[in-house]
Design a protein around this motif. Structure first.
Motif, PDB file in Angstrom:
ATOM      1  N   LEU A 116       6.891  12.172   0.517  1.00  0.00           N
ATOM      2  CA  LEU A 116       6.602  10.824   1.187  1.00  0.00           C
ATOM      3  C   LEU A 116       7.228   9.640   0.295  1.00  0.00           C
ATOM      4  CD1 LEU A 116       2.284  11.365   0.339  1.00  0.00           C
ATOM      5  CD2 LEU A 116       4.117  11.536   3.265  1.00  0.00           C
ATOM      6  N   THR A 117       7.715   9.313  -0.199  1.00  0.00           N
ATOM      7  CA  THR A 117       8.810   8.899  -1.660  1.00  0.00           C
ATOM      8  C   THR A 117       9.775   8.391   0.011  1.00  0.00           C
ATOM      9  OG1 THR A 117       7.456   8.795  -2.820  1.00  0.00           O
ATOM     10  CG2 THR A 117       9.452   7.472  -2.943  1.00  0.00           C
ATOM     11  N   GLY A 118      10.344   9.279  -0.242  1.00  0.00           N
ATOM     12  CA  GLY A 118      11.603   9.318   0.918  1.00  0.00           C
ATOM     13  C   GLY A 118      11.312   9.036   2.451  1.00  0.00           C
ATOM     14  N   PHE A 166       0.685   1.655   8.071  1.00  0.00           N
ATOM     15  CA  PHE A 166       0.520   0.511   6.747  1.00  0.00           C
ATOM     16  C   PHE A 166       0.238  -1.132   7.911  1.00  0.00           C
ATOM     17  CE2 PHE A 166       1.582   4.036   4.775  1.00  0.00           C
ATOM     18  CZ  PHE A 166       1.081   4.645   3.774  1.00  0.00           C
ATOM     19  N   ALA A 167       0.434  -1.780   8.368  1.00  0.00           N
ATOM     20  CA  ALA A 167       0.540  -2.913   8.528  1.00  0.00           C
ATOM     21  C   ALA A 167      -0.427  -3.645   8.607  1.00  0.00           C
ATOM     22  CB  ALA A 167       1.376  -3.353   9.843  1.00  0.00           C
ATOM     23  N   ILE A 220      -0.139   6.527  -6.866  1.00  0.00           N
ATOM     24  CA  ILE A 220      -1.105   7.622  -6.779  1.00  0.00           C
ATOM     25  C   ILE A 220      -1.098   8.685  -6.638  1.00  0.00           C
ATOM     26  CG2 ILE A 220      -3.322   7.928  -6.160  1.00  0.00           C
ATOM     27  CD1 ILE A 220      -4.111   5.259  -5.609  1.00  0.00           C
ATOM     28  N   THR A 221       0.051   9.513  -5.412  1.00  0.00           N
ATOM     29  CA  THR A 221       0.628  11.106  -5.500  1.00  0.00           C
ATOM     30  C   THR A 221       1.260  11.057  -6.410  1.00  0.00           C
ATOM     31  OG1 THR A 221       1.994   9.700  -4.371  1.00  0.00           O
ATOM     32  CG2 THR A 221       0.119  10.214  -3.294  1.00  0.00           C
ATOM     33  N   TRP A 225       0.848  -0.990   0.197  1.00  0.00           N
ATOM     34  CA  TRP A 225       0.218   0.322  -0.021  1.00  0.00           C
ATOM     35  C   TRP A 225       1.070   1.292  -0.364  1.00  0.00           C
ATOM     36  CZ3 TRP A 225      -5.113   1.162  -1.198  1.00  0.00           C
ATOM     37  CH2 TRP A 225      -5.544  -0.430  -1.150  1.00  0.00           C
ATOM     38  N   GLN A 226       1.856   1.344   0.377  1.00  0.00           N
ATOM     39  CA  GLN A 226       3.131   2.428   0.108  1.00  0.00           C
ATOM     40  C   GLN A 226       3.075   2.602  -1.095  1.00  0.00           C
ATOM     41  OE1 GLN A 226       2.861   0.076   2.698  1.00  0.00           O
ATOM     42  NE2 GLN A 226       5.043   0.124   4.314  1.00  0.00           N
TER      43      GLN A 226
END
Length: 525
Positions: free
Chosen positions: A404-406, A481-482, A289-290, A282-283
């Motif tokens: 967020l990616t980082g 996210f778990a 999507i972002t 989901w990450q």
């Protein structure tokens, strides 16, 4: 208990403030030099071809006539110009793909330095194309410049995320977005007729690209490499310790070394391995999507309509280039404001709020453009909507996707994650450039409703899925996210972060507190 929690909250807040005050000089210099030679050039090259459009097309025509003895037809000149604009995205895609092996073997800092070779070569090709009478040099320069942008938009966020304390990670990450806006603004200023935006001096617009590159080459070698890269991929503990001390501005970095060293035994993941990794599923979806919404949200369409809207408002054509500078000024101010607010408000509200506001103003803009001939004040409402859309984009969607990616991924996963993010970014960028003329021709002013739908879809997804990552470690973000990833972190992720293990009661509290997107509270198994 309530007073105790309140006291703990106040202590954490004071500690956060202290961290913000204690920005080291090396950290500031590294972020500014890195961004000036990287994201600044990306923004500059997005906008630089706009001002000299007429002169470049005339150059194409003259070169064609001199070579083939006839004037180029309208269809061919349109095709050449479309290639000139869009080929930048093709180069960006290539750059994003090659970033993973480069940052692995050369490191983050050295990747940024090596990348300047592309920028200098591209600048020389484009600046000398008129003198050589070769429009192919301009096209080749654009694609090489795109490679530079593709590498820098992946390598720079990795570098900034790895040299910054988590308390200021978001603010430092926004430097990327701020310098993109400054690059766009600089291109508009230098493109004014009094400077380089005329027939005799337009090649200089491309020649000045070497200046940021040379400044970066003159500064970055004197700053350390990413401490995480030194420790985990080069096994240089003393170098990592020195780098931590330099960037964090303190002598005791044992905690940072311990946190980083916990990932030592984790092997670097390939893109395919990352896509198959269930614990970050989901990450990855959220990043895709972002980044897609970042490009597909319609900001390019806004630039297309700006001149015509200003003209409808009664602004003379000679003044429009100067008035257009106001849009870039709004961009810069909004990006700076976001950088100052992101550690106070968090990533989640700025990102969702930015997309949400864009939906509202796109809807109003559609109405005002459709009926602008029915009331004298409607063109001014359109101008306001344009500025509001730009501001809404820059407060969140303009920079936070890179942050967020980082933040979402471990050290071993970041190169592959940024390659995925970069690929989505550049493919979406190319798609907008290719499809927007057809969308605009078919829907006219109603084309903005397409972008409103994209923004609404992005905001809705993020509202239900995105947890807050402000001041969170990678382990805490993984915990958030778990449940959605349907994995337990006790035996897998937690073993990679022994320095962050806490009592069962504290783990349950931390896990619950990270689920700020409305999920049901659960305890760690």
């Amino acid at each position: 208990m309530e007073n105790k929690e309140k006291s703990n909250g106040e202590i954490k807040e004071k500690q956060a403030v202290k961290k913000k005050v204690d920005w080291s000089g090396s950290l500031i210099i590294a972020s500014l030099a890195g961004a000036f030679g990287s994201s600044f050039l990306y923004g500059y090259n997005l906008s630089v071809v706009n001002a000299p459009t007429v002169y470049i097309k005339r150059f194409y025509n003259e070169s064609w006539e001199r070579r083939y003895g006839r004037v180029i037809d309208e269809g061919t000149i349109t095709l050449l110009w479309s290639i000139t604009v869009s080929i930048f995205s093709i180069g960006g895609l290539v750059g994003a793909i090659i970033t993973t092996p480069i940052v692995k073997f050369f490191g983050r800092k050295h990747t940024l330095l090596i990348n300047n070779v592309f920028a200098v070569v591209a600048a020389l090709l484009m600046a000398l194309c008129q003198l050589a009478g070769s429009f192919e040099m301009l096209l080749l320069g654009r694609i090489v410049m795109g490679i530079d942008a593709g590498v820098s938009l992946s390598a720079l966020p990795i570098y900034l995320s790895e040299i910054s304390p988590k308390e200021i990670r978001g603010s430092l990450g926004q430097v990327t977005a701020i310098f993109i806006c400054i690059g766009v603004f600089t291109a508009q200023v230098l493109g004014l007729p009094e400077i380089f935006g005329n027939e005799s001096r337009w090649p200089y617009l491309f020649g000045v690209i070497v200046v940021p590159s040379l400044i970066q080459v003159g500064i970055l070698p004197f700053l350390p490499e990413s401490p995480h890269y030194l420790l985990l991929e080069k096994n240089d503990k003393s170098g990592a310790e020195k780098a931590f001390r330099t960037f964090f501005g303190k002598d005791d970095v044992s905690h940072e070394l311990e946190e980083s060293e916990a990932q030592r035994d984790v092997k670097l993941e390939s893109v395919l391995q990352l896509l198959r990794n269930r614990s970050v599923r989901w990450q990855i979806i959220t990043v895709i999507i972002t980044m897609a919404c970042y490009q597909l949200c319609g900001l390019n369409a806004i630039w297309y309509y700006t001149n015509s809207i200003f003209s409808e408002a009664g602004i003379s054509h000679k003044l429009i280039p100067y008035v257009t500078l106001s849009t870039s000024t709004v961009e810069i101010l909004s990006a700076v404001s976001s950088g100052l607010a992101v550690e106070r408000l968090g990533r989640r509200p700025l990102l969702i709020g930015g997309f949400g506001l864009m939906v509202v103003f796109f809807a109003i803009l559609t109405v005002s453009l459709t009926f602008q001939n029915h009331a004298y004040w409607l063109p001014y409402l359109s101008i306001f909507c344009i500025l509001a859309i730009i501001a809404s984009f820059c407060i969140g969607p303009g920079g936070i996707p890179f942050v967020l990616t980082g933040e979402f991924f471990q050290q071993s996963q970041k190169p592959a994650a940024f390659m995925i993010a970069g690929t989505v970014n550049w493919v979406s960028n190319f798609s907008v450039g290719l499809l927007f003329p057809f969308i605009q021709a078919g829907l006219r002013t109603f084309c903005f409703l397409v972008f409103a739908v994209v923004c609404l879809a992005g905001a809705t997804y993020l509202f239900f899925v995105l947890p807050e990552t402000k001041n969170k470690t990678i382990n805490e973000i993984s915990q958030a996210f778990a449940k959605r990833n349907k994995v337990t972190l006790e035996g897998r992720e937690m073993s990679q972060f022994p320095s962050e293990r806490k009592s069962s009661e504290e783990q349950e509290h931390n896990f619950s507190s990270t689920l700020e997107n409305g999920e049901t509270k659960n305890s760690i198994l």
